[in-house]
Each structure stands twice: as C-alpha cells, then as structure tokens.
Motif scaffolding. Structure first.
Motif, PDB file in Angstrom:
ATOM      1  N   ARG A  56     -37.979  21.859  -0.552  1.00  0.00           N
ATOM      2  CA  ARG A  56     -38.559  23.299  -0.264  1.00  0.00           C
ATOM      3  C   ARG A  56     -40.118  23.464  -1.378  1.00  0.00           C
ATOM      4  NH1 ARG A  56     -37.060  28.297   3.376  1.00  0.00           N
ATOM      5  NH2 ARG A  56     -36.267  26.604   4.294  1.00  0.00           N
ATOM      6  N   TYR A  57     -39.342  23.796  -2.163  1.00  0.00           N
ATOM      7  CA  TYR A  57     -39.930  24.560  -4.073  1.00  0.00           C
ATOM      8  C   TYR A  57     -40.261  23.126  -4.587  1.00  0.00           C
ATOM      9  CZ  TYR A  57     -38.448  28.723  -2.341  1.00  0.00           C
ATOM     10  OH  TYR A  57     -38.065  29.890  -1.595  1.00  0.00           O
ATOM     11  N   TRP A  58     -39.617  21.978  -5.060  1.00  0.00           N
ATOM     12  CA  TRP A  58     -40.395  20.677  -5.381  1.00  0.00           C
ATOM     13  C   TRP A  58     -39.855  19.694  -4.771  1.00  0.00           C
ATOM     14  CZ3 TRP A  58     -37.416  16.599  -8.809  1.00  0.00           C
ATOM     15  CH2 TRP A  58     -37.996  15.990  -9.217  1.00  0.00           C
ATOM     16  N   PRO A  59     -41.292  19.097  -3.730  1.00  0.00           N
ATOM     17  CA  PRO A  59     -41.080  18.143  -3.263  1.00  0.00           C
ATOM     18  C   PRO A  59     -40.989  16.967  -3.336  1.00  0.00           C
ATOM     19  CG  PRO A  59     -43.165  19.828  -3.081  1.00  0.00           C
ATOM     20  CD  PRO A  59     -42.166  20.182  -3.961  1.00  0.00           C
ATOM     21  N   ASP A  60     -40.926  16.584  -4.547  1.00  0.00           N
ATOM     22  CA  ASP A  60     -40.322  14.801  -5.252  1.00  0.00           C
ATOM     23  C   ASP A  60     -38.496  14.979  -5.279  1.00  0.00           C
ATOM     24  OD1 ASP A  60     -43.115  15.215  -5.954  1.00  0.00           O
ATOM     25  OD2 ASP A  60     -42.094  14.180  -8.397  1.00  0.00           O
ATOM     26  N   LEU A  61     -38.464  16.048  -4.994  1.00  0.00           N
ATOM     27  CA  LEU A  61     -36.779  16.112  -4.718  1.00  0.00           C
ATOM     28  C   LEU A  61     -36.285  15.048  -3.521  1.00  0.00           C
ATOM     29  CD1 LEU A  61     -34.008  16.444  -5.446  1.00  0.00           C
ATOM     30  CD2 LEU A  61     -33.963  18.619  -4.470  1.00  0.00           C
ATOM     31  N   SER A  62     -37.614  15.460  -1.972  1.00  0.00           N
ATOM     32  CA  SER A  62     -37.392  15.376  -0.647  1.00  0.00           C
ATOM     33  C   SER A  62     -36.691  13.630  -0.381  1.00  0.00           C
ATOM     34  CB  SER A  62     -38.432  15.501   0.178  1.00  0.00           C
ATOM     35  OG  SER A  62     -38.854  16.783  -0.307  1.00  0.00           O
ATOM     36  N   ALA A  63     -37.281  12.623  -1.368  1.00  0.00           N
ATOM     37  CA  ALA A  63     -37.027  11.435  -1.313  1.00  0.00           C
ATOM     38  C   ALA A  63     -36.236  11.329  -2.048  1.00  0.00           C
ATOM     39  CB  ALA A  63     -38.238  10.837  -2.082  1.00  0.00           C
ATOM     40  N   LEU A  64     -35.422  11.756  -2.800  1.00  0.00           N
ATOM     41  CA  LEU A  64     -33.976  11.767  -3.203  1.00  0.00           C
ATOM     42  C   LEU A  64     -32.928  12.013  -2.165  1.00  0.00           C
ATOM     43  CD1 LEU A  64     -34.489  13.031  -7.014  1.00  0.00           C
ATOM     44  CD2 LEU A  64     -34.928  10.235  -5.696  1.00  0.00           C
ATOM     45  N   VAL A  65     -33.032  12.526  -1.521  1.00  0.00           N
ATOM     46  CA  VAL A  65     -31.934  13.434  -0.940  1.00  0.00           C
ATOM     47  C   VAL A  65     -31.728  12.279   0.776  1.00  0.00           C
ATOM     48  CG1 VAL A  65     -30.983  15.118   1.169  1.00  0.00           C
ATOM     49  CG2 VAL A  65     -32.784  15.787  -0.836  1.00  0.00           C
ATOM     50  N   PRO A  66     -30.390  11.664   0.923  1.00  0.00           N
ATOM     51  CA  PRO A  66     -30.899  10.768   1.837  1.00  0.00           C
ATOM     52  C   PRO A  66     -30.533  11.572   3.280  1.00  0.00           C
ATOM     53  CG  PRO A  66     -28.547  10.605  -0.019  1.00  0.00           C
ATOM     54  CD  PRO A  66     -29.352  11.845  -0.151  1.00  0.00           C
ATOM     55  N   ALA A  67     -31.308  11.100   4.184  1.00  0.00           N
ATOM     56  CA  ALA A  67     -31.279  11.138   5.636  1.00  0.00           C
ATOM     57  C   ALA A  67     -30.407  12.273   6.178  1.00  0.00           C
ATOM     58  CB  ALA A  67     -32.102  10.051   6.474  1.00  0.00           C
ATOM     59  N   PRO A  68     -30.138  12.589   6.464  1.00  0.00           N
ATOM     60  CA  PRO A  68     -28.700  13.397   7.540  1.00  0.00           C
ATOM     61  C   PRO A  68     -28.886  12.569   8.665  1.00  0.00           C
ATOM     62  CG  PRO A  68     -30.701  15.131   7.780  1.00  0.00           C
ATOM     63  CD  PRO A  68     -31.392  13.855   7.119  1.00  0.00           C
ATOM     64  N   GLY A  69     -27.196  12.496   9.006  1.00  0.00           N
ATOM     65  CA  GLY A  69     -26.621  11.641   9.907  1.00  0.00           C
ATOM     66  C   GLY A  69     -25.981   9.833   8.216  1.00  0.00           C
TER      67      GLY A  69
ATOM     68  N   TRP B 255     -42.714  15.493   2.714  1.00  0.00           N
ATOM     69  CA  TRP B 255     -41.309  15.542   3.218  1.00  0.00           C
ATOM     70  C   TRP B 255     -40.925  17.002   3.679  1.00  0.00           C
ATOM     71  CZ3 TRP B 255     -38.460  10.963   2.283  1.00  0.00           C
ATOM     72  CH2 TRP B 255     -39.165   9.755   1.905  1.00  0.00           C
ATOM     73  N   SER B 256     -41.109  17.604   2.935  1.00  0.00           N
ATOM     74  CA  SER B 256     -40.510  19.180   3.103  1.00  0.00           C
ATOM     75  C   SER B 256     -40.788  19.746   4.776  1.00  0.00           C
ATOM     76  CB  SER B 256     -41.664  20.623   2.817  1.00  0.00           C
ATOM     77  OG  SER B 256     -41.020  20.386   0.910  1.00  0.00           O
ATOM     78  N   ALA B 257     -41.401  18.933   5.384  1.00  0.00           N
ATOM     79  CA  ALA B 257     -42.200  19.386   6.810  1.00  0.00           C
ATOM     80  C   ALA B 257     -40.430  18.389   7.184  1.00  0.00           C
ATOM     81  CB  ALA B 257     -43.742  19.173   7.448  1.00  0.00           C
ATOM     82  N   ALA B 258     -41.163  17.192   7.168  1.00  0.00           N
ATOM     83  CA  ALA B 258     -39.493  16.096   7.212  1.00  0.00           C
ATOM     84  C   ALA B 258     -38.176  17.149   7.820  1.00  0.00           C
ATOM     85  CB  ALA B 258     -39.772  15.445   7.224  1.00  0.00           C
ATOM     86  N   TRP B 259     -37.508  17.671   6.217  1.00  0.00           N
ATOM     87  CA  TRP B 259     -36.523  17.804   6.168  1.00  0.00           C
ATOM     88  C   TRP B 259     -36.204  19.007   6.757  1.00  0.00           C
ATOM     89  CZ3 TRP B 259     -33.379  14.443   4.738  1.00  0.00           C
ATOM     90  CH2 TRP B 259     -33.758  13.749   4.140  1.00  0.00           C
ATOM     91  N   PHE B 260     -36.959  19.920   6.529  1.00  0.00           N
ATOM     92  CA  PHE B 260     -37.403  21.164   7.691  1.00  0.00           C
ATOM     93  C   PHE B 260     -36.967  21.025   9.478  1.00  0.00           C
ATOM     94  CE2 PHE B 260     -38.782  24.385  10.991  1.00  0.00           C
ATOM     95  CZ  PHE B 260     -38.148  25.524   9.565  1.00  0.00           C
TER      96      PHE B 260
END
Length: 633
Positions: A194-207, A331-336
């Motif tokens: 949420r604070y560093w959007p670049d990390l969003s693409a590195l976190v695998p999708a839930p599931g 990305w942040s919105a999608a993870w939220f």
C-alpha cells in the motif's frame, strides 16, 4: 531451519556506522526496512550487509521511497525502501501469497539485537488467531513459547518468515518492550505494498500454492531476476512474471499507536485505535488470477484510471471504505479487494469494471473553449469578456477585457482564435458561451466565424450556451452526478414543456430531478406563460435544455399548444433527435443540423438553441494549481 537456510537475502542495516536494524532484499537492488531504522539517513551514511554471505563487503544504500512515518512512535507508514549502489548476486526473498499472514503457524524473524550485532539471532513466534489488522495496518505477533529470544531492539525491519516454506509474510515493526511481555507487531506484505506500489507485483495472488510440491501448484522461477514465486498451475506454459508498475507511494496522513524496536520503552498500552477487519478471501477465488492478469495488462497499457473510484464503483454496501490516503496504484487497490474485502462478489465486480475500461474503445481527446460574457457594471453598452481554453485537464485563460457591444463580436472572434492555440490539434472541440440569464437567447451560434469568414460559428464548431449562474460549485456537483447517469444511455427522453404552460413548475422541478433528462420548450424563453418553467429548468438543474429562438410565442399567436403549433412541431422533431443520440454527443449532432439548416430556410433546427452543461469538460475555474503527493525520500 527452512525459515533461514539458504536465505541470503536477510540484511543487516547500519546507519552512521552503527547497527540500527534488519531488512530483506526484494529485488536485486532494493531492500525493505523500517523507516525508523534509517531515520538519520539524511545525515548519516547507510550501508547494507548480508550476514549469510560472510566475506561480502557492505553495500552503500540510499532511501528512495518512504511510507510517511515522521518520527513519532504512534505514526503509521513505518517503511523505507533502500536502493543499493549496485545489484547483488543474491536471489531476493520469496514472498508468500497475500492471504496467508494469519494462522497458528510457526514464524521466524532474523534480527540483530544487542550482543548479536554481527551474526544476528532468531526469534520464533506466531500470529494471533483473530484475522484483524490493528489500526488497519499491523498484525499482532506472540511468542511461540515462553522461552527463547523475544523480539527486541534490533529486529526492526526483519522479514517475518514461514518456517515450512521460507516465504516472507511481513516485516517486524514493533515489540512490547516490557519485561515478561512477549508480543510485537508486523506489517503484512499487502500493507507494505500500500505504501510502496512496486511491491504489489511481487506478492503472489491470494490462493496460490503455499507449500512447495503441493498438488495442483508449481514453484516457478521468475524470468526477470527477481527471485521465485508460488503461482497456481495452469494449462499450458508457465506465465511470465510481468514488469512491476512504477509510481510514488503516497504518504500516510494519520497516526495510530505503535512502539518501534529502536527504543525499548515500557509497553504502556495506549487507548486502542480503530480495528479494521482483514478477512481472508476464499482460497483460489476464481477471479483472483483474472484480476491480477487485468492489472498487469493495465500497467503495460498505461491505463489512466482512478483506483479509488474504480473500487467505489465495485464495492458493496457492507464492504470497507478505502484507506484514508487512497490507493498508491491500481495494484494496491487490487490487493485491497483480494485481501481486505469479505464479499467475493466484489472481486468479480472489480475485475469486470477493469476489464470494461481496458476493452472500451479509446476516447478521443477533448478540448473546450469557454466564452464568459457578463454585464460590466459600467454601462449597458459595455460587456465583460473572459475566454478560457481547457485542455488536458488544465485551464488556459486568455486576457479578459471590457468592450462595447459594437466591438463584441470582433473581439470574441479574436479571443477564440487565441484560445484554439491551447487545444490539441484534431481534438473534439466545444465552444460554450456562459451568459447572464437574460442573454441566454442570444444567437451566438450565428455570429460570424471571423472578419474574413462570414460562416456562422455554429456551422463550423459545436456551439452551446449555459447560464453563468450555474458555474457555482454546488450546481456543478449536481450536474456532474446527472451526467454520470446520462453516460450509459444511448438516447434520452425529452421532458416536453408545451406552449400552454399548464404544468405546475413545482412538479416540473420534481420530474427533472427524479428522472435525469433534457428539457424541451415549444415556446421561447420570452413567453410569459412558460418563463417560470424555463427558470425552473435552469435551477433544477436540467443538464440539457433545448428551444427554438423563433419558437412559438403564445401571447402573440394566441396558441394553446395544438398539433399545428410550430412549438409542438419543434418538440416532435426534438423528440426524434434526442431519442437516437447519446446526450454527450448532442453538441456535435446539433452542429450537423445547423449546417443543414443553413442551406434550408424552413428547416426546423434553423434557430435551435442548445443549453448543454457538462462540467467535466471544464476544470474548476478557480483551481489552476495541480497538487500531487510525493514520498519523503
């Protein structure tokens, strides 16, 4: 131990030649740590060492992104992103799927408390069973047993790792600090993103699969040198790991209680802040992989959309509000949506709306010219003229002047030419005249285009009028909402106001407010019978009002609105037009009608007057500065 074995990505952070905390490598040249670990980086040099690579020299680093932490122990956003002076030959930390942070599983953190400054030591703990984010940001940690190393000063910034898979689920930010209290806090990876959007693409999708070798899953290497990630097995070849999005992380504007690990304060529990739920979405949500693919597609395409508005459009009535600081990226919105929203249908709606944005035909660039004419206050013969061009969301004013009516047309011609210099060539233009209410019937569309071209202006460009009083902010707000309703319509129904004026103006207001639609008048605004109805349409406010300047005047013709009335014939033709044309396209459709009417003396639209008021074509006239948030670096 799996949580540490081969994990060369664990980092020790030194600031000002002293060990100040821990961190972990997330790309070949980026390390995450707590902001309070490097809070003196503006004065003291920062270096990063990887203790699992003995003999390697420390690497200089600098802070390139910041979560907004400002030095108070109660502040949120305790994240700093360090950029190394050079890439290192170490595989970055593997990150766990965003929905595995909760649960009674053994976790480890590798930190550097007093006495273990060089080699570090390990603390073991678990997360609490309740699936809650304290203050919307932290997950509580509890000691795995009553003995062993507790969290202490020196663990700040340490990766919180699953023992069984070696994957990172978060970062240590705080500890109790009081003797006998073996608890702490971590910031999970989806909050870090949420604070560093670049990390969003590195976190695998839930599931995604959580255990190496789990049936139906594969542990796939990334193709961009960023380490490995668990991804669900799909038919066909493994998907490539796509580029990360770019963009600054937003600063977090408000605070919540916390105690950082740099200061071993007694852990006096403050008054609790708000506790927000972070429900785990269903494992393997069918639209999870689809949503991630859509976000990656949007990142590649450079889609311009507001993530907060996109979430608001998809959210259900019981879904949580977006974070107060908004979303730093799509990305942040999608993870939220995937990690903090309980209703799985919201994931589908969010994905559907994003898909619609990506597949919609590209919108033509638009530009607009606003010609504001007003009483000067210095005499009836003088007119105040102000012309502005609107392009790419910005207002470009042309110098204003007060001119006599004898020079008005020539002066407006010159100023419109000046305003066109600010529009993108080929953009879908619009010329709007904002007039005092008693001038709304002026035939501005019939004014000559230029001194050497007597073609009516309304036969060359889309020309509309609007009531100057409707430029008020509150009215613009209501009109914007009305146009959002009209956007989805292929056509609209005209609310007809006949020449007889029998409709009660109060009921007309209610009708225009309950069903957003254009208002059509068979009589001219000069008619005493329908003047109250015209005023009501202006103040309701109706987004579109149409009449004919040579329409029926029942006082002169003794008209009762019968079928042979010219006003009735005008309304019939207007009905046919408006029912077939989206309201947003009316100005250009009326341009075509004016061109045809210019060649036909008896054409019904020869003196058509279009009051068309979509505030989205014009930025706020009093707001010209653009304010942007930027991270503290």
């Amino acid at each position: 131990m799996t949580g540490l074995k081969g994990a060369e990505w664990h980092a020790r952070i030194e600031c000002g030649a002293r060990v100040s905390g821990a961190g972990f490598l997330v790309t070949r040249d980026k390390v995450l740590t707590c902001a309070h670990v490097v809070d003196s980086s503006d004065l003291d040099p920062v270096t990063v060492t990887f203790p699992q690579r003995p003999g390697d020299a420390p690497v200089a680093a600098r802070v390139v992104a910041h979560g907004g932490w400002d030095g108070r122990t109660s502040e949120l956003g305790d994240l700093a992103v360090l950029e190394l002076d050079r890439e290192v030959g170490i595989a970055p930390a593997p990150l766990a799927p965003a929905d595995v942070a909760h649960g009674d599983r053994k976790l480890v953190a590798y930190g550097f408390p007093a006495g273990y400054d060089d080699d570090g030591t390990i603390a073991e703990f678990r997360t609490v069973a309740a699936q809650l984010l304290i203050g919307g940001e932290w997950i509580q940690l509890e000691a795995w047993s009553g003995h062993g190393q507790p969290l202490a000063v020196g663990f700040s910034g340490a990766a919180v790792t699953l023992v069984d898979t070696g994957q990172v689920i978060g970062m240590v930010t705080a500890a109790a600090g009081a003797p006998g209290v073996r608890t702490g806090r971590m910031m999970p990876t989806h909050v870090l993103a949420r604070y560093w959007p670049d990390l969003s693409a590195l976190v695998p999708a839930p599931g995604a699969a959580r255990v190496r070798g789990m049936p139906g899953s594969a542990y796939l290497p990334r193709t961009d040198g960023l380490g490995s990630a668990y991804l669900p097995r799909t038919a066909g070849p493994a998907p490539a790991y796509l580029p990360r999005p770019t963009g600054p992380a937003p600063a977090h504007p408000h605070g919540a209680p916390a105690t950082d690990l740099r200061h071993p304060y007694p852990y006096a529990t403050p008054a609790p802040g708000p506790v927000h739920g972070a429900p785990t979405p269903p494992l393997g949500h069918p639209d999870g992989p689809r949503l991630r693919a859509l976000v990656e597609k949007a990142a590649r395409a450079g889609l311009d959309c507001d993530p907060v508005r996109l979430y608001a459009a998809a959210a259900g009535p019981f879904d949580p509000m977006p974070p107060p600081e908004g979303f730093g990226s799509l990305w942040s919105a999608a993870w939220f949506v995937l990690c903090e929203v309980d209703d799985p249908a919201t994931v589908t709606r969010f994905a559907d709306r994003l898909d619609a944005l990506l597949t919609a035909p590209p919108r033509a660039e638009t530009g607009a010219i606003l010609v504001e004419l007003g009483h000067s206050g210095a005499g009836d013969d003088l007119v105040r003229v102000e012309v502005s061009a609107y392009s790419a969301g910005r207002r470009h004013p042309v110098p204003a002047e007060t001119v006599p009516k004898s020079r008005l047309r020539a002066y407006v011609q010159d100023r419109i030419e000046d305003a066109f210099c600010h529009l993108t060539p080929g953009a879908d233009e619009l010329i709007a005249f904002a007039l005092p209410r008693d001038w709304l019937d002026w035939p501005v569309d019939r004014w000559e285009k230029g001194p050497d071209d007597d073609t009516p202006l309304g036969c060359v460009h889309p020309v509309v009028v609007t009531d100057h009083a409707r430029r008020r902010t509150s009215t613009r707000h209501v009109l914007t909402s009305a146009w959002q309703h009209l956007d989805s319509r292929p056509g609209a129904r005209v609310h007809r106001v006949g020449c007889d004026g029998l409709e009660d103006p109060r009921k007309l207001r209610l009708a225009l407010q309950s069903e957003v639609c254009p208002a059509g008048f068979g009589a001219t605004p000069r008619s005493a019978r329908t003047r109250p109805h015209f005023e009501t349409s202006l103040t309701a406010p109706a987004p579109v009002i149409v009449w004919s300047r040579r329409g029926c005047d029942p006082e002169e013709a003794d008209c009762d609105g019968t079928s042979d009335c010219p006003g009735t014939a005008f309304l019939d033709a207007l009905d046919t037009l408006v029912s077939r044309v989206p309201p947003t396209q009316l100005p250009r459709r009326v341009l075509s009608l004016r061109q045809r009417a210019d060649a036909e003396d008896d054409h019904w639209a020869r003196d058509i007057q279009l009051l068309w008021d979509d505030p989205r074509r014009f930025t706020d006239p009093h707001t010209t500065a653009v304010h942007r948030r930027s991270p503290v670096a």
